[in-house]
Design a protein around this motif. Sequence first.
Motif, PDB file in Angstrom:
ATOM      1  N   VAL A 365     -15.673 -10.256   2.159  1.00 46.53           N
ATOM      2  CA  VAL A 365     -14.581 -10.797   1.777  1.00 46.53           C
ATOM      3  C   VAL A 365     -15.031 -11.027  -0.084  1.00 46.53           C
ATOM      4  CG1 VAL A 365     -13.040 -12.808   1.623  1.00 46.53           C
ATOM      5  CG2 VAL A 365     -14.162 -11.925   3.527  1.00 46.53           C
ATOM      6  N   ARG A 366     -14.171 -10.461  -0.942  1.00 42.26           N
ATOM      7  CA  ARG A 366     -14.279 -10.402  -2.371  1.00 42.26           C
ATOM      8  C   ARG A 366     -13.069 -10.364  -2.959  1.00 42.26           C
ATOM      9  NH1 ARG A 366     -17.581  -5.065  -3.117  1.00 42.26           N
ATOM     10  NH2 ARG A 366     -18.922  -5.732  -1.417  1.00 42.26           N
ATOM     11  N   LYS A 367     -13.142 -10.423  -4.366  1.00 41.38           N
ATOM     12  CA  LYS A 367     -11.999 -10.580  -5.097  1.00 41.38           C
ATOM     13  C   LYS A 367     -11.597  -8.842  -5.541  1.00 41.38           C
ATOM     14  CE  LYS A 367      -9.988 -11.701  -9.481  1.00 41.38           C
ATOM     15  NZ  LYS A 367      -8.570 -12.234  -9.011  1.00 41.38           N
ATOM     16  N   LEU A 368     -10.409  -8.538  -5.076  1.00 45.97           N
ATOM     17  CA  LEU A 368      -9.933  -7.394  -5.446  1.00 45.97           C
ATOM     18  C   LEU A 368      -8.773  -7.131  -6.402  1.00 45.97           C
ATOM     19  CD1 LEU A 368      -9.731  -5.467  -1.963  1.00 45.97           C
ATOM     20  CD2 LEU A 368     -11.773  -5.518  -3.658  1.00 45.97           C
ATOM     21  N   ASN A 369      -8.898  -6.503  -7.619  1.00 44.28           N
ATOM     22  CA  ASN A 369      -7.931  -6.655  -8.656  1.00 44.28           C
ATOM     23  C   ASN A 369      -6.720  -5.728  -8.170  1.00 44.28           C
ATOM     24  OD1 ASN A 369      -9.338  -8.414 -10.291  1.00 44.28           O
ATOM     25  ND2 ASN A 369     -10.459  -6.817 -11.139  1.00 44.28           N
ATOM     26  N   VAL A 370      -6.821  -4.873  -7.312  1.00 42.04           N
ATOM     27  CA  VAL A 370      -5.609  -4.183  -6.855  1.00 42.04           C
ATOM     28  C   VAL A 370      -5.915  -3.896  -5.574  1.00 42.04           C
ATOM     29  CG1 VAL A 370      -6.686  -1.819  -7.576  1.00 42.04           C
ATOM     30  CG2 VAL A 370      -4.051  -2.233  -7.402  1.00 42.04           C
ATOM     31  N   GLY A 371      -4.618  -4.029  -4.632  1.00 41.21           N
ATOM     32  CA  GLY A 371      -4.968  -3.656  -3.202  1.00 41.21           C
ATOM     33  C   GLY A 371      -5.511  -4.921  -2.415  1.00 41.21           C
ATOM     34  N   ASP A 372      -5.175  -4.727  -1.097  1.00 43.02           N
ATOM     35  CA  ASP A 372      -5.913  -5.735  -0.389  1.00 43.02           C
ATOM     36  C   ASP A 372      -7.049  -5.308   0.497  1.00 43.02           C
ATOM     37  OD1 ASP A 372      -3.834  -7.812  -0.975  1.00 43.02           O
ATOM     38  OD2 ASP A 372      -2.130  -6.621   0.299  1.00 43.02           O
ATOM     39  N   PHE A 373      -7.099  -4.257   0.920  1.00 39.80           N
ATOM     40  CA  PHE A 373      -8.318  -3.852   1.694  1.00 39.80           C
ATOM     41  C   PHE A 373      -8.662  -2.145   1.086  1.00 39.80           C
ATOM     42  CE2 PHE A 373      -5.434  -6.005   4.699  1.00 39.80           C
ATOM     43  CZ  PHE A 373      -6.138  -6.902   5.044  1.00 39.80           C
ATOM     44  N   LEU A 374     -10.142  -2.128   0.992  1.00 37.85           N
ATOM     45  CA  LEU A 374     -10.552  -0.774   0.632  1.00 37.85           C
ATOM     46  C   LEU A 374     -11.987  -0.742   1.253  1.00 37.85           C
ATOM     47  CD1 LEU A 374     -12.974  -1.587  -1.643  1.00 37.85           C
ATOM     48  CD2 LEU A 374     -10.838  -1.707  -3.069  1.00 37.85           C
ATOM     49  N   TRP A 375     -12.522   0.391   1.051  1.00 33.23           N
ATOM     50  CA  TRP A 375     -13.830   0.532   1.791  1.00 33.23           C
ATOM     51  C   TRP A 375     -14.726   0.989   0.613  1.00 33.23           C
ATOM     52  CZ3 TRP A 375      -9.405   1.602   4.142  1.00 33.23           C
ATOM     53  CH2 TRP A 375      -9.071   0.994   5.424  1.00 33.23           C
ATOM     54  N   LYS A 427      -1.122   3.517  -7.980  1.00 34.81           N
ATOM     55  CA  LYS A 427      -1.218   4.906  -8.485  1.00 34.81           C
ATOM     56  C   LYS A 427      -2.190   5.089  -9.607  1.00 34.81           C
ATOM     57  CE  LYS A 427       3.540   6.644  -7.335  1.00 34.81           C
ATOM     58  NZ  LYS A 427       4.671   7.121  -7.996  1.00 34.81           N
ATOM     59  N   ARG A 428      -2.217   4.171 -10.492  1.00 40.18           N
ATOM     60  CA  ARG A 428      -3.248   4.233 -11.594  1.00 40.18           C
ATOM     61  C   ARG A 428      -4.613   3.685 -11.554  1.00 40.18           C
ATOM     62  NH1 ARG A 428      -0.696   3.027 -17.183  1.00 40.18           N
ATOM     63  NH2 ARG A 428      -2.640   3.878 -17.709  1.00 40.18           N
ATOM     64  N   CYS A 429      -5.127   3.266 -10.138  1.00 43.88           N
ATOM     65  CA  CYS A 429      -6.028   2.670  -9.963  1.00 43.88           C
ATOM     66  C   CYS A 429      -7.438   3.680  -9.951  1.00 43.88           C
ATOM     67  CB  CYS A 429      -6.098   1.861  -8.757  1.00 43.88           C
ATOM     68  SG  CYS A 429      -6.204   2.748  -7.055  1.00 43.88           S
ATOM     69  N   GLY A 430      -7.138   4.710  -9.664  1.00 41.35           N
ATOM     70  CA  GLY A 430      -8.333   6.053  -9.652  1.00 41.35           C
ATOM     71  C   GLY A 430      -8.482   6.399  -8.210  1.00 41.35           C
ATOM     72  N   LEU A 431      -8.078   5.714  -7.040  1.00 46.39           N
ATOM     73  CA  LEU A 431      -8.090   6.156  -5.768  1.00 46.39           C
ATOM     74  C   LEU A 431      -7.056   7.016  -5.400  1.00 46.39           C
ATOM     75  CD1 LEU A 431      -9.414   2.916  -4.239  1.00 46.39           C
ATOM     76  CD2 LEU A 431     -10.831   4.380  -5.452  1.00 46.39           C
ATOM     77  N   ARG A 432      -7.380   8.171  -4.907  1.00 45.32           N
ATOM     78  CA  ARG A 432      -6.479   9.202  -4.435  1.00 45.32           C
ATOM     79  C   ARG A 432      -5.640   8.973  -3.262  1.00 45.32           C
ATOM     80  NH1 ARG A 432     -11.436  12.084  -5.524  1.00 45.32           N
ATOM     81  NH2 ARG A 432     -11.442  12.866  -7.818  1.00 45.32           N
ATOM     82  N   ARG A 433      -6.049   8.135  -2.329  1.00 50.57           N
ATOM     83  CA  ARG A 433      -5.094   7.977  -1.095  1.00 50.57           C
ATOM     84  C   ARG A 433      -4.669   6.547  -0.919  1.00 50.57           C
ATOM     85  NH1 ARG A 433      -8.416  12.255   3.014  1.00 50.57           N
ATOM     86  NH2 ARG A 433      -8.402  14.106   1.239  1.00 50.57           N
ATOM     87  N   PRO A 434      -3.629   6.032  -1.277  1.00 49.20           N
ATOM     88  CA  PRO A 434      -3.319   4.838  -1.368  1.00 49.20           C
ATOM     89  C   PRO A 434      -2.199   4.499  -0.189  1.00 49.20           C
ATOM     90  CG  PRO A 434      -2.028   5.674  -3.058  1.00 49.20           C
ATOM     91  CD  PRO A 434      -2.932   6.644  -2.867  1.00 49.20           C
ATOM     92  N   VAL A 435      -2.531   3.417   0.678  1.00 45.10           N
ATOM     93  CA  VAL A 435      -1.511   3.303   1.949  1.00 45.10           C
ATOM     94  C   VAL A 435      -0.922   1.825   1.715  1.00 45.10           C
ATOM     95  CG1 VAL A 435      -1.848   2.988   4.363  1.00 45.10           C
ATOM     96  CG2 VAL A 435      -3.549   4.830   3.264  1.00 45.10           C
ATOM     97  N   TYR A 436       0.452   1.838   2.239  1.00 46.21           N
ATOM     98  CA  TYR A 436       1.088   0.835   2.378  1.00 46.21           C
ATOM     99  C   TYR A 436       1.032   0.466   3.954  1.00 46.21           C
ATOM    100  CZ  TYR A 436       2.995  -1.091  -1.858  1.00 46.21           C
ATOM    101  OH  TYR A 436       3.234  -1.615  -3.213  1.00 46.21           O
ATOM    102  N   ASP A 466       7.432   7.864  -4.003  1.00 44.16           N
ATOM    103  CA  ASP A 466       6.522   7.596  -4.404  1.00 44.16           C
ATOM    104  C   ASP A 466       5.280   8.215  -3.919  1.00 44.16           C
ATOM    105  OD1 ASP A 466       7.540   5.616  -6.060  1.00 44.16           O
ATOM    106  OD2 ASP A 466       7.732   4.168  -4.612  1.00 44.16           O
ATOM    107  N   GLY A 467       5.253   8.659  -2.922  1.00 44.19           N
ATOM    108  CA  GLY A 467       4.012   9.870  -2.297  1.00 44.19           C
ATOM    109  C   GLY A 467       2.936   8.817  -1.583  1.00 44.19           C
ATOM    110  N   PHE A 468       3.327   7.254  -1.162  1.00 42.40           N
ATOM    111  CA  PHE A 468       2.304   6.770  -0.253  1.00 42.40           C
ATOM    112  C   PHE A 468       2.334   7.043   1.098  1.00 42.40           C
ATOM    113  CE2 PHE A 468       3.045   4.350  -4.215  1.00 42.40           C
ATOM    114  CZ  PHE A 468       1.762   3.923  -4.656  1.00 42.40           C
ATOM    115  N   PHE A 469       1.227   7.124   1.600  1.00 43.05           N
ATOM    116  CA  PHE A 469       1.294   6.884   3.184  1.00 43.05           C
ATOM    117  C   PHE A 469       1.757   5.449   3.688  1.00 43.05           C
ATOM    118  CE2 PHE A 469      -0.923   6.119   7.481  1.00 43.05           C
ATOM    119  CZ  PHE A 469      -0.318   7.297   8.062  1.00 43.05           C
ATOM    120  N   VAL A 470       2.675   5.360   4.516  1.00 37.95           N
ATOM    121  CA  VAL A 470       3.147   4.067   5.129  1.00 37.95           C
ATOM    122  C   VAL A 470       2.836   3.972   6.560  1.00 37.95           C
ATOM    123  CG1 VAL A 470       5.084   2.596   5.321  1.00 37.95           C
ATOM    124  CG2 VAL A 470       5.042   4.023   3.266  1.00 37.95           C
ATOM    125  N   LYS A 471       2.045   3.020   6.821  1.00 39.86           N
ATOM    126  CA  LYS A 471       1.682   2.647   8.211  1.00 39.86           C
ATOM    127  C   LYS A 471       2.354   1.533   8.950  1.00 39.86           C
ATOM    128  CE  LYS A 471      -0.508   2.465  12.188  1.00 39.86           C
ATOM    129  NZ  LYS A 471      -0.116   3.485  13.135  1.00 39.86           N
TER     130      LYS A 471
END
Length: 622
Positions: A365-375, A427-436, A466-471
Motif C-alpha cells: 500500500v503506497r501513494k499513487l499519483n495516478v491510477g489505483d493499482f499497478l505492478w 494516457k500521459r502517465c508513461g504506461l502503455r496499457r491502462p485499464v478501467y 479512448d482506447g482503454f481496456f475495460v473490465k
Amino acid sequence: MPASEPVLLGRKRVLPSCPNPLFLKWLTELRDEAKEKGLKIQYTYQKAISSLNKYPLPLQNAKEAKILQNFGDGICKILDDKLQRYLRENGQDAPIHSLPEGAPPAGRRDNNNLAPSKKKNAAGDHGKEKGKGGKGGRGAAGKRKREYVPQKRSGGYAVLLALYRESQLPGGKGYMFKMELQTEAQPLCDKSFTVPDLGSKYTAWSSVSTLIQKNLLMKTHNPARYSLTEEGSALAERLDSAERGSKDDPEEVRSDREEEEEEEEGGPGVVDLTASDNEEEKEEERIQPAERLTCVAPPRTEADGTGDAGNTKAASRKPGAGSLLPGTYEIILCVDFIETTGGGSHHRKQELVKELQRNGVNFDVRKLNVGDFLWVAREKVAPVPGQLRAPAARELVLDYVIERKRMDDLCGSIIDGRFREQKFRLKRCGLRRPVYLVEECGTAASHLSLPESTLQQAIINTQVVDGFFVKRVQDVRESAAYLTVMTRYLTKLYQNCTLMCRSRELEGDGGSDEEERESPSCSLISFAEFNHGAVKNKCQTVREVFARQLMQISGLSGDKAAAILEHYNTPHSLLTAYKRCVSEAEKEKLLSSIRYGKLKRNLGPALSRTVYQLYCTEGALT
C-alpha cells in the motif's frame, strides 16, 4: 533510362566553427593586442569570443550581438566601426559572413589569430612550434596551452565515445537523452553513472559539466538533449580511433598527465591514453561494466497473445547497469492508500485488502499519483552485515495501470469533470496499457444522478474512442479476484525477462507501436520517475492551463481544445483576436471554422459562441 549516378559514401561535411568569422577575427585581434599590453580587458574579449563561438546564427551587424553574453555597448560599437571600415574598403556588397581570400582563418589558437603587425613577434616566440599534428615546443613566450583530454574509461571519455558512435550510425538523430546516454556510455566507463562510490557524492555523470565548460558538449531543449560540438566531435573521433587501435590517427592524443611531465622534463613525451588525470582516480575501485544480456519472454499463448516479434526487438536493446536479471526481482501489486483508507465505505475497502490477503497476493500500500493499482518489479536485496537496514531496492513499473470505478463514483466524476481529466492523465502517465475496472453497485444504481444509459455510453466511449481496456465486475470480491489473476499472469509473463530502466524522455522512440503492444515490454520506467511525473498539481505552462480551462466547457473535448490551441495558444492571443473583430457576430463565429479530429470537422457556431461568451462577457455569466 540513363544509369543512375553512383552513391558517394563518406563523412559529412564539417560545418564552419563560427558563422561570423569576421567578428571573431576582429575580437581575436583586440584580445591579442590587449594581451601584449597587459590590459585586463583581454579577459572580456576572451569571454565575448567564447559567446560568439557558441552562437549558431549569422549576425548582420554588431548590434544584434547584444543578446549574447559578455557583449556590451563598447564591444558592439568597436565591431560596428570595424564593419563600416571593412565595407568602405571592400564595397557595400562585400560578404560579411566569410573571410576575404588570403586572410588567415579565425580560430582559437593564439598564433593564428594575431594581428598582422604582431605575427612576426609571435613567430619568433614560437619558432620551435610545429604545424598541426606536430608535438610542438615552447619558446620564450612561456607554456603552451594544453588540450583537455579525459582519462580513458572515465565518465567524460565514455560520454564522448557514446555520442560519437551514435552520430556515426545510419539514421542517427545526432543527440541523446540523459537516460539513453547513460545506458550507452556505461559499458565504456569503469565508474557508475548513477551510483556514487562509497564516501563520495560524485558519479561518472558529474564529468558532463566539465565537457560543457570545455565546449565539447552541448545541452539543449527540455527534456535535455546532449550532442557533441565540432571540437567535441573531433576529439571523440581521435579517442575512438585510439580505442579501436587505429594507427592513422591525424593527431596524437595527449593526456593531461603526459603534458605536465613534458613541461617538467622540457620535451614531448609518449602518448599514453591510460594515464590518470590525477592520483585520486588511480585509487578508486574499478566497477566492471554490466554484461550484455538478452531478454527472453514466454512463448506465445492464446491467453496472453504474446509472440516472438517483440522478443527480437527487446533482445536487440543493450541493458545498462540498472538492469534486473531473471530471478533477481519479484512482481509486487501496488495499491493506492485511498483504496484502503478514508473516503467512501471503509468496510468495503477493508474487504478488498482481506480478499487480497486471503488469495495470497504480495501487495504493498503506497501513494499513487495516478491510477489505483499497478505492478512493479522490485529487486530482491539481502541485508548487509553490519548495517541496520537493507539497501534500497530498485523498482521498475510494469506497463499496466488500473483505475477502479464504482458506478456511483463514475457518475460523480462525470458530473464534476474528473472522469475526462483522469483519462487524460492516464494516457500521459508513461504506461502503455491502462485499464478501467468498472464495478457495479447493485441496487444503488437506481438512485444515481445520471441515467444508466448515459453511464453505459461513457463506458463504451472509454473503450472504443479512448482506447482503454475495460473490465466489468460485480462487486469487491470480483475486483480482488481480477487483481489476483493479473498478478499471477504478470509474474509468469515476466519471469524470464531481463528488465531495463528507460526514461519517460524516450517515450516517443517507438514505444507505442503495435509490435511493442503485442509483447511484454522489458524497457520500463522506475517507480520514482513514474510517480514524480504523474503529480497532479505540478507546475504547468500557460498553454496547459489554457487547455484545461477550455476542456471544462461542456462539449469541448481534448481534440477540440488542441485544435483551438493550434491557432491561439494562450488566452491573451485569443482575446487579441477578438479585439480585431469588427462586430459581435464576427466574434461569435471566430472559432466556428476551426477543424478538429481525424475527420476535420468544424467546431461550429454554437461552441464558438460559448467560448466567446466565457472569455469576453464582463460580470457574472447568466
